[in-house]
Write a protein that holds these residues in place. Structure first.
Motif: not given
Length: 102
Positions: A81, A85, A89, A101
């Motif tokens: 995860q 992430d 980004r 999301e």
């Protein structure tokens, strides 16, 4: 005649010295090769012993932790995860795409 015999003996002595030097060089070369072979073998055996000892220690540690599977799965999920992430980004900043999301 004496001079000729003397020169022959001297030449023979020099030949013996040259032969002795060749043999000495040959022996030194063989010794160096054997030393290198033994060094390589020792490194390999030491590495193998280290790997086996590490596997044994890890196995004992895992056996002493009854909920290891659950912890490992949770850590893997958290790591994935976090990586996801970071990638989202990075690419969102680089390409200015919206992050969707779930």
């Amino acid at each position: 005649m004496i001079k000729r015999e003397h020169l022959q003996r001297q030449r023979h002595a020099m030949d013996l010295i040259k032969q002795a030097r060749r043999e000495a060089v040959k022996c030194l070369k063989q010794a160096a090769e054997e030393a290198e072979r033994l060094r390589s073998q020792a490194i390999s055996e030491g590495f193998q012993q280290g790997v086996l000892a590490s596997v044994d220690a890890a196995t004992r540690q895992l056996a002493s932790c009854p909920d290891y599977g659950t912890k490992a799965r949770r850590l893997s999920e958290q790591g994935l995860q976090a990586l996801s992430d970071r990638l989202m980004r990075h690419f969102a900043g680089e390409h200015a795409l919206p992050i969707i999301e779930p």
